[in-house]
Design a protein around this motif. Structure first.
Motif, PDB file in Angstrom:
ATOM      1  N   ALA A  73       0.852  -1.184   0.000  1.00 14.77           N
ATOM      2  CA  ALA A  73       0.000   0.000   0.000  1.00 14.77           C
ATOM      3  C   ALA A  73       0.891   1.239   0.000  1.00 14.77           C
ATOM      4  CB  ALA A  73      -0.896  -0.007   1.223  1.00 14.77           C
ATOM      5  N   ARG A  74       0.447   2.280  -0.688  1.00 14.69           N
ATOM      6  CA  ARG A  74       1.209   3.516  -0.760  1.00 14.69           C
ATOM      7  C   ARG A  74       0.417   4.647  -0.121  1.00 14.69           C
ATOM      8  NH1 ARG A  74       2.272   4.699  -6.733  1.00 14.69           N
ATOM      9  NH2 ARG A  74       0.096   4.125  -6.836  1.00 14.69           N
ATOM     10  N   VAL A  75       1.142   5.559   0.488  1.00 10.70           N
ATOM     11  CA  VAL A  75       0.520   6.766   1.023  1.00 10.70           C
ATOM     12  C   VAL A  75       0.704   7.845  -0.043  1.00 10.70           C
ATOM     13  CG1 VAL A  75       0.611   8.516   2.821  1.00 10.70           C
ATOM     14  CG2 VAL A  75       1.031   6.113   3.388  1.00 10.70           C
ATOM     15  N   LEU A  76      -0.395   8.428  -0.479  1.00  7.45           N
ATOM     16  CA  LEU A  76      -0.353   9.497  -1.468  1.00  7.45           C
ATOM     17  C   LEU A  76      -0.525  10.810  -0.762  1.00  7.45           C
ATOM     18  CD1 LEU A  76      -2.677   7.857  -4.126  1.00  7.45           C
ATOM     19  CD2 LEU A  76      -0.189   7.732  -3.987  1.00  7.45           C
ATOM     20  N   HIS A  77       0.426  11.689  -0.964  1.00 11.80           N
ATOM     21  CA  HIS A  77       0.333  13.021  -0.358  1.00 11.80           C
ATOM     22  C   HIS A  77       1.074  14.051  -1.138  1.00 11.80           C
ATOM     23  CE1 HIS A  77       4.054  11.470   1.076  1.00 11.80           C
ATOM     24  NE2 HIS A  77       3.832  11.486   2.337  1.00 11.80           N
TER      25      HIS A  77
END
Length: 77
Positions: A73-77
């Motif tokens: 899972a990736r954190v998009l910011h």
């Protein structure tokens, strides 16, 4: 997506769109808030061009199979 020419245009409402040169329908639309436009000191069109350029390059890499898909899972910011 076809191999037709793409163009970046500023729409009458100030949004920036990527579309096929022969078509009025937008493929992607960027809408900068007034705060973002103020922060960018009127350079939001240049930022939009850069964002869309990278997006088109990424789409090309995906189409060619040159992109490694991350399994985590990736954190998009």
């Amino acid at each position: 997506m076809s191999t037709s020419f793409l163009e970046i245009v500023e729409l009458p409402d100030g949004r920036i769109a990527l579309r096929r040169a022969e078509d009025e329908e937008a493929l992607v639309v960027l809408d900068f808030s007034s705060d973002a436009k103020a922060f960018l000191q009127g350079q939001h069109v240049e930022v939009a061009k850069a964002m869309l350029n990278v997006g088109v390059q990424m789409a090309g890499r995906l189409a060619e199979g040159d992109f490694q898909h991350e399994q985590e899972a990736r954190v998009l910011h």
